[in-house]
Design an enzyme around this catalytic site. Structure first.
Site, PDB file in Angstrom:
ATOM      1  N   SER A 168      58.520  88.036  17.704  1.00  0.00           N
ATOM      2  CA  SER A 168      58.603  86.577  17.621  1.00  0.00           C
ATOM      3  C   SER A 168      60.002  86.101  18.029  1.00  0.00           C
ATOM      4  CB  SER A 168      58.224  86.120  16.205  1.00  0.00           C
ATOM      5  OG  SER A 168      58.034  84.739  16.155  1.00  0.00           O
ATOM      6  N   ASP A 212      33.436  88.470  22.354  1.00  0.00           N
ATOM      7  CA  ASP A 212      33.665  89.843  21.883  1.00  0.00           C
ATOM      8  C   ASP A 212      32.996  90.886  22.782  1.00  0.00           C
ATOM      9  OD1 ASP A 212      33.467  92.291  20.488  1.00  0.00           O
ATOM     10  OD2 ASP A 212      32.020  91.476  19.057  1.00  0.00           O
ATOM     11  N   ASP A 266      33.968  92.629  26.744  1.00  0.00           N
ATOM     12  CA  ASP A 266      34.815  93.788  27.064  1.00  0.00           C
ATOM     13  C   ASP A 266      34.033  95.100  26.973  1.00  0.00           C
ATOM     14  OD1 ASP A 266      34.596  94.312  24.297  1.00  0.00           O
ATOM     15  OD2 ASP A 266      36.455  93.229  23.881  1.00  0.00           O
ATOM     16  N   ASP A 275      32.632  94.666  18.673  1.00  0.00           N
ATOM     17  CA  ASP A 275      33.313  95.046  17.429  1.00  0.00           C
ATOM     18  C   ASP A 275      33.996  93.843  16.781  1.00  0.00           C
ATOM     19  OD1 ASP A 275      35.219  94.687  19.357  1.00  0.00           O
ATOM     20  OD2 ASP A 275      36.266  96.581  19.030  1.00  0.00           O
ATOM     21  N   VAL A 279      36.049  91.870  18.239  1.00  0.00           N
ATOM     22  CA  VAL A 279      37.418  91.756  18.757  1.00  0.00           C
ATOM     23  C   VAL A 279      37.381  91.301  20.211  1.00  0.00           C
ATOM     24  CG1 VAL A 279      39.526  93.043  19.290  1.00  0.00           C
ATOM     25  CG2 VAL A 279      38.206  93.606  17.232  1.00  0.00           C
ATOM     26  N   ASP A 324      47.133  85.474  20.055  1.00  0.00           N
ATOM     27  CA  ASP A 324      48.279  84.856  19.365  1.00  0.00           C
ATOM     28  C   ASP A 324      48.106  83.342  19.311  1.00  0.00           C
ATOM     29  OD1 ASP A 324      50.866  83.786  18.737  1.00  0.00           O
ATOM     30  OD2 ASP A 324      51.805  85.640  19.425  1.00  0.00           O
ATOM     31  N   HIS A 383      49.685  86.501  15.835  1.00  0.00           N
ATOM     32  CA  HIS A 383      51.126  86.417  16.104  1.00  0.00           C
ATOM     33  C   HIS A 383      51.896  87.445  15.288  1.00  0.00           C
ATOM     34  CE1 HIS A 383      54.845  84.971  17.541  1.00  0.00           C
ATOM     35  NE2 HIS A 383      55.278  84.646  16.341  1.00  0.00           N
TER      36      HIS A 383
END
Ligand code: NAG
Ligand code: NAG
Ligand code: NAG
Ligand code: NAG
Ligand code: NAG
Ligand code: NAG
Ligand code: NAG
Ligand code: NAG
Ligand code: NAG
Ligand code: NAG
Ligand code: NAG
Length: 584
Positions: free
Chosen positions: A199, A266, A269, A273, A275, A449, A495
């Site tokens: 950060s 999700d 890709d 999962d 994500v 983020d 983040h």
């Protein structure tokens, strides 16, 4: 130049062999850098204090695993000759038997220049690898930089600004490395010099890479808040979009859009999962308009922090009523406008935004129980930057955004860029000095983020690539750059932390070990080691692809390959044509 004379003078103390031997005020005083070692800096020897800590249990954090460490906590002050100031330093020294000729430099977050000197801060992450680890207070006497930025309304404290910008961290590193040489009597042996933070700490890491590339062997930077003026002012863009559209969404409406985006994107890709590893495919293939009319419901809440609040954030959400409705066309248009990044009134690109699937923390609205409606809420990060750092007023935020348009935001960004180009912007793309000195950079950023845009890191990487390897193809230049600077976008990651909405995402917890392996053993992190730290898949190991390659799973989500896809790559590329100068 550090003279041998200075070294031998400081080494009056007897050769030490245990932590108990080195952890005394007298031993440390004798090991302080000699006067005149560093230009304009004088040690305050009377301020040295030492405390020995044995067998301290360190809990696992995002950036290091569990460990038990013993160390000497050393604190002392120095002054800038002629300025009569006090800068307070903290170093943790491992036992001589554990010391592995390493020094770890650490930075801070938000407007803090360090992560604190407790065991939950950054210092254990070096000691457990045999590194002396250091932090500085920047001379701010324990205060945040934003609280010491102004001497009075309209008068900037430029010394504090330079200290925060880059000088404070560098002085702490130089003094700490010299102290390390003296304490452990390293003689001619190399002391490997590292940096690790996220950060604002990521921005500080880049400040070191860009100015002092010859001084560091390995720099680990996460989600850097560089291009600082744009980064901070960008937090106001969602507020101005809501104001311009005159549409103030209930938070629940945005939450259901985030949930639906995660559900839809999700599997793109190749692995279902929960994500998002390919927000670029999400941009290309997910039709937000299809969400219009989808129902949402959120129960009343008494307040507290919102979902996934980033770690540079200062605001918490107030009480909210139960919200029940369906997604409107306005909400979808709002989200589409945000995802496209800030454009001025002539349609020219002025900045960029978070990736689809990331939370809309910045798009807060305020509930008015009198009128039972939602209205403008000014983001604290963006409001403070304009009020304090552009208008130079000692206030915590703007009181209104009346008459503020997209062009106003663009002009604020231009003004902040000009005012802080040499201190806070930290976007110089010429890394030749670091490259020639053999330094390495491991740069990572959460794909999801919600506080520092992921594409901001990609934009910098691309600027470095084009400045340092002009006339070369993407493949050739990325390969050349990858020998010393590698960027990894971490699937689902928020983040500088895990993402509660995408718990199965991997996290690069062992970056320090990876960097040591790269620097000291020549093991190139072709992909980045990571582990799932929570959720159903906790403990699963994954590898993160290095930009510009992107992950793609096959065999029903069991095999991951790093692939290049031109259409996906293109979604990450921005030309900031709202400005006359190139914005790196
Ligand atoms: C060292 O600096 C800190 C922070 O400014 C200050 O509180 C402390 O009194 C100083 N100690 C000495 C001995 O000068
Ligand atoms: C720390 O742990 C080691 C290994 O268990 C032990 O030998 C040593 O006595 C401990 N030190 C202290 C001060 O407790
Ligand atoms: C969004 O998903 C989270 C689970 O990740 C759930 O707790 C929350 O209620 C959902 N929000 C809405 C508005 O459906
Ligand atoms: C997006 O979805 C809407 C509504 O379902 C549909 O009308 C529109 O044609 C879709 N757009 C694309 C590009 O598929
Ligand atoms: C939301 O409102 C609709 C229509 O008024 C109603 O049928 C539904 O039960 C409500 N849902 C909740 C969870 O209160
Ligand atoms: C600084 O200016 C702000 C308004 O911009 C005002 O509220 C505050 O009182 C001023 N502070 C001092 C010390 O004058
Ligand atoms: C906004 O613009 C209107 C119309 O030009 C003007 O009357 C008003 O004073 C402006 N408000 C601010 C805060 O500048
Ligand atoms: C890049 O190409 C231009 C035009 O062909 C040439 O003038 C320049 O010297 C080249 N730069 C490098 C670094 O090779
Ligand atoms: C560039 O590299 C990618 C992946 O390594 C490969 O798929 C692609 O064919 C290469 N492109 C060229 C022009 O060599
Ligand atoms: C990779 O991560 C695992 C834990 O997830 C760890 O055991 C292993 O040592 C790491 N490898 C490197 C090279 O850091
Ligand atoms: C694919 O993976 C999912 C989730 O792990 C599993 O439930 C499913 O059975 C798998 N399908 C096949 C054909 O192996």
């Amino acid at each position: 130049m550090k003279s041998l004379l200075a070294l031998t003078t400081a080494m009056g103390a007897a050769h030490a062999s245990s932590l108990v031997d080195i952890c005394t005020d007298a031993y440390i005083k004798a090991a302080l850098p000699a006067e005149d070692t560093f230009q304009g800096i004088s040690m305050i020897s009377g301020s040295v204090s030492t405390v020995l800590h044995s067998n301290v249990s360190i809990s696992s954090s995002n950036f290091f695993p569990t460990a038990t460490i013993s160390y000497c906590d050393v604190t002392f002050n120095y002054t800038h000759i002629g300025r009569n100031d006090r800068v307070a330093l903290t170093y943790w020294l491992p036992a001589p038997a554990d010391f592995q000729n390493r020094f770890l430099t650490t930075g801070g977050e938000a407007y803090e220049i360090n992560e604190g000197s407790g065991t939950s801060g950054s210092l254990p992450g070096g000691v457990m690898y045999g590194a002396v680890s250091g932090l500085t207070d920047g001379g701010f006497n324990g205060q945040s930089f934003d609280d010491v930025f102004l001497l009075a309304n309209d008068t900037v404290d430029w010394q504090n600004t330079f200290m925060f910008g880059y000088q404070g961290i560098h002085e702490m590193m130089e003094i700490g490395r010299e102290l390390t040489r003296n304490v452990y009597n390293t003689g001619e042996d190399k002391v490997y010099t590292y940096y690790q933070s996220c950060s604002e700490g990521g921005r500080e890491g880049w400040s070191q890479a860009q100015r002092y590339g010859f001084d560091y062997d390995g720099i680990i930077v996460g989600a850097p808040a560089f291009r600082f003026a744009h980064q901070q002012i960008n937090h106001l863009v969602p507020n101005v979009v809501t104001q311009t559209m005159n549409y103030y969404p209930p938070p629940c409406e945005l939450e259901v859009i985030v949930n639906a985006t995660i559900a839809a994107c999700d599997p793109l890709d190749g692995r279902a999962d929960g994500v998002i590893a390919r927000s670029d495919l999400c941009k290309l293939h997910f039709n937000l308009t299809s969400l219009i009319g989808a129902p949402y419901y959120c129960a009343a809440s008494s307040g507290g922090s919102g979902l996934g609040l980033g770690f540079s954030k200062r605001q918490s959400m107030g009480a909210t009523p139960a919200q029940n409705g369906t997604v409107t066309a306005e909400a979808v248009q709002l989200v589409q406008t945000l995802l496209a990044g800030l454009k001025d009134s002539q349609g020219r690109q002025a900045y960029l935004y978070y990736q689809p699937g990331a939370d809309f923390d910045d798009v807060e609205t305020t509930y008015d129980s009198q009128t039972d409606s939602w209205s403008l809420s000014i983001d604290g990060n963006g409001g403070e930057f304009v009020a304090r750092f552009l208008n130079l007023q000692d206030v915590s935020s703007l009181s209104s955004l009346d008459n503020v348009t997209y062009d106003t935001i663009r002009d604020w960004m231009q003004l902040g860029w000009t005012m802080y180009e040499d201190t806070l912007m930290t976007h110089n793309p010429d890394l030749s000095v670091l490259q020639q000195a053999g330094g390495k950079i491991l740069h990572f950023h959460g794909e999801q983020d919600p506080s520092v845009p992921t594409a901001s890191s990609v934009h910098y990487y691309e600027a470095v690539r084009k400045i340092m390897f002009p006339n070369e193809t993407l493949n050739t230049s990325a390969a050349a750059l990858g020998e010393f600077y590698r960027l990894y976008l971490v699937p689902g990651m928020a983040h500088c932390g895990t993402n509660s909405e995408q718990p199965n995402g991997p996290f690069p917890q062992t970056n320090m070990a990876v960097m040591i392996d790269w620097v000291e053993n020549g093991v190139v992190p072709v992909t980045l080691n990571s582990t799932v730290l929570q959720g159903d898949n906790e403990g699963e190991h994954q590898q993160i692809c290095a930009w510009p390659l992107r992950p793609l799973w096959s065999n029903n989500g069991t095999t991951m390959n790093c692939v290049f896809d031109q259409a996906s790559y293109d979604t990450w590329i921005y030309d900031f044509d709202a400005y006359k100068l190139p914005l790196y």
